[in-house]
Design an enzyme around this catalytic site. Structure first.
Site, PDB file in Angstrom:
ATOM      1  N   SER A  83      -8.227  -2.630  -3.856  1.00 52.60           N
ATOM      2  CA  SER A  83      -9.011  -1.394  -3.759  1.00 52.60           C
ATOM      3  C   SER A  83     -10.008  -1.261  -4.901  1.00 52.60           C
ATOM      4  O   SER A  83     -11.165  -0.900  -4.685  1.00 52.60           O
ATOM      5  CB  SER A  83      -8.075  -0.176  -3.749  1.00 52.60           C
ATOM      6  OG  SER A  83      -7.334  -0.126  -2.542  1.00 52.60           O
ATOM      7  N   ARG A 143       0.852  -1.193   0.000  1.00 50.79           N
ATOM      8  CA  ARG A 143       0.000   0.000   0.000  1.00 50.79           C
ATOM      9  C   ARG A 143       0.890   1.246   0.000  1.00 50.79           C
ATOM     10  O   ARG A 143       1.065   1.904   1.026  1.00 50.79           O
ATOM     11  CB  ARG A 143      -0.924  -0.025   1.211  1.00 50.79           C
ATOM     12  CG  ARG A 143      -2.033  -1.085   1.133  1.00 50.79           C
ATOM     13  CD  ARG A 143      -3.077  -0.690   0.086  1.00 50.79           C
ATOM     14  NE  ARG A 143      -4.102  -1.687  -0.116  1.00 50.79           N
ATOM     15  CZ  ARG A 143      -5.243  -1.736   0.553  1.00 50.79           C
ATOM     16  NH1 ARG A 143      -5.498  -0.882   1.511  1.00 50.79           N
ATOM     17  NH2 ARG A 143      -6.143  -2.660   0.270  1.00 50.79           N
ATOM     18  N   ASP A 167      -3.567  -1.465  -7.622  1.00 52.70           N
ATOM     19  CA  ASP A 167      -4.132  -2.004  -6.391  1.00 52.70           C
ATOM     20  C   ASP A 167      -5.470  -2.690  -6.685  1.00 52.70           C
ATOM     21  O   ASP A 167      -6.529  -2.068  -6.659  1.00 52.70           O
ATOM     22  CB  ASP A 167      -4.312  -0.864  -5.382  1.00 52.70           C
ATOM     23  CG  ASP A 167      -4.756  -1.358  -4.011  1.00 52.70           C
ATOM     24  OD1 ASP A 167      -5.130  -2.541  -3.889  1.00 52.70           O
ATOM     25  OD2 ASP A 167      -4.739  -0.551  -3.064  1.00 52.70           O
ATOM     26  N   GLN A 214      -0.694   2.455  -6.335  1.00 54.32           N
ATOM     27  CA  GLN A 214      -2.131   2.706  -6.311  1.00 54.32           C
ATOM     28  C   GLN A 214      -2.823   2.306  -7.608  1.00 54.32           C
ATOM     29  O   GLN A 214      -3.942   1.784  -7.590  1.00 54.32           O
ATOM     30  CB  GLN A 214      -2.404   4.184  -6.018  1.00 54.32           C
ATOM     31  CG  GLN A 214      -2.156   4.564  -4.573  1.00 54.32           C
ATOM     32  CD  GLN A 214      -2.465   6.015  -4.288  1.00 54.32           C
ATOM     33  OE1 GLN A 214      -2.623   6.813  -5.207  1.00 54.32           O
ATOM     34  NE2 GLN A 214      -2.538   6.380  -3.021  1.00 54.32           N
ATOM     35  N   TYR A 268      -3.460  -1.890   6.534  1.00 50.68           N
ATOM     36  CA  TYR A 268      -4.359  -2.974   6.898  1.00 50.68           C
ATOM     37  C   TYR A 268      -4.563  -2.995   8.407  1.00 50.68           C
ATOM     38  O   TYR A 268      -3.667  -2.657   9.184  1.00 50.68           O
ATOM     39  CB  TYR A 268      -3.799  -4.330   6.454  1.00 50.68           C
ATOM     40  CG  TYR A 268      -3.678  -4.482   4.974  1.00 50.68           C
ATOM     41  CD1 TYR A 268      -4.791  -4.777   4.184  1.00 50.68           C
ATOM     42  CD2 TYR A 268      -2.447  -4.326   4.339  1.00 50.68           C
ATOM     43  CE1 TYR A 268      -4.679  -4.918   2.816  1.00 50.68           C
ATOM     44  CE2 TYR A 268      -2.330  -4.470   2.969  1.00 50.68           C
ATOM     45  CZ  TYR A 268      -3.439  -4.761   2.217  1.00 50.68           C
ATOM     46  OH  TYR A 268      -3.326  -4.907   0.855  1.00 50.68           O
TER      47      TYR A 268
END
Length: 372
Positions: A130, A119, A127, A124, A230
């Site tokens: 997500s 993360r 990901d 991003q 997390y």
């Protein structure tokens, strides 16, 4: 390089690892793309759309013979038996599935699990957790609305006023935050809980009310910060205080959406059977953690069940219920990851020094890289 995109064989998996949009970009970059006929039909991408994008339709065996195979879920044992040693497989392979990773390793496959990406800002765009959780949170609210026998918003009519539904969202990660935003847009009064103090500001920015469980020790406060974005398992004393507060809120709620997951561990129990029995008839619980054991012990994987007038929705693969968008986002995640292991000449060039590549690499050259 030859890239193979297969039709997913796992039950109820409607997503596809490559869309005509990403296939066109692979072809433009100099790759040969093989797509199994029907690979995208469940996500509403036709074979004609793939061929128009420059792909070649090829049987499953030919796709499995490619140098690079893109998957949504891990290859089945039958697929693994047909993949030659040295092939690179990229997908959501479940980093904590030791048996599955060992099977890939035994076949000499170089495997990358995108769920293991760190993360960090640079990761991003790839990901997958997500991108898919965002859709799951949205769909969870729509499922709740479907199974709830009343309206979400307050309505003032000539026949009287209808009260707004009260929704409680447990877990304010990507899925939870999207659930809060969606429930709020539909007109519900929303409360939400999360172990991380930083979640309070995010929840309130979306119009939700934070269910605050105060920390009593420095240890609780430190654990609540989580690791790498997390959550971590909280001490039993904090969990007991949270359980009391959550039980009170759930008994007042019409909709409860649970999203709490801890990587590599069974899902924590947030809504007890006793709490369910105390909820109002007609209430709905949507358990997004059901594939990991569930946040409610009464949830049944893949089913909608009812206890004491409360419906528990344990349906799985919610992103797959919006397969077109889920595939579009996932395939872009894959494409961004491939930029890290393919050079400008369209050839495989795995940079083992890259922290994202290191984190996602499960096995290579007969060695399991990630130890669970």
């Amino acid at each position: 390089m030859r890239i193979g995109i297969l039709r997913e064989t796992r039950d109820h998996e409607t997503r596809v690892a490559g869309t005509p949009e990403t296939v066109k970009k692979y072809v433009t970059a100099g790759h040969e793309v093989l797509v199994e006929p029907g690979a995208g039909l469940a996500a509403h991408f036709t074979d004609e759309a793939y061929t128009a994008a420059g792909a070649k339709l090829a049987a499953s065996a030919q796709c499995l013979d490619a140098e690079l195979i893109l998957k949504v879920r891990a290859p089945s044992p039958e697929e693994i038996s047909k993949i030659k040693s040295g092939t690179v497989v990229v997908g959501m392979l479940d980093p904590f599935d030791s048996e599955g990773i060992n099977a890939l390793n035994a076949a000499g496959i170089t495997a990358f699990a995108l769920e293991a990406a760190p993360r960090i800002t640079r990761a991003q765009s790839l990901d997958v957790l997500s991108s898919q959780a965002n859709l799951a949170g949205y769909k969870a609210v729509l499922l709740a609305a479907h199974y709830y026998g009343r309206m979400f918003p307050m309505m003032m009519t000539a026949a009287g006023t209808l009260k707004a539904a009260r929704a409680v969202v447990l877990g304010a990660g990507v899925a939870g935050l999207q659930a809060i935003a969606t429930a709020k847009r539909l007109g519900a009064v929303v409360e939400a809980s999360d172990v991380r103090p930083a979640a309070k500001e995010q929840i309130e920015s979306l119009g939700g009310k934070f269910i605050d469980v105060p920390f009593e020790t420095d240890e609780e406060r430190e654990i609540a910060k989580g690791v790498g974005g997390y959550a971590r398992p909280m001490p039993a004393s904090w969990m007991a205080r949270q359980a009391v507060l959550v039980a009170e809120r759930c008994k007042q709620a019409d909709i409860v959406i649970t999203t709490a997951l801890i990587p590599g561990r069974p899902a924590p129990t947030l809504v007890s059977a006793e709490t369910v029995f105390g909820m109002k008839p007609g209430s709905v619980i949507v358990d997004l953690a059901v594939e990991r054991g569930g946040n409610c012990p009464l949830s049944v994987k893949g089913e909608v069940v009812e206890h004491h007038g409360v419906k528990l929705v344990g349906l799985t693969n919610l992103p797959g219920m919006v397969a077109t968008d889920a595939s579009a986002l996932y395939s872009r995640n894959l494409m961004d990851f491939l930029k890290l292991i393919i050079d400008k000449d369209a050839k495989l060039a795995i940079n083992h020094e890259d922290e994202i590549v290191q984190a996602c690499l499960m096995c290579a050259n007969g060695e399991v890289k990630r130890k669970n």
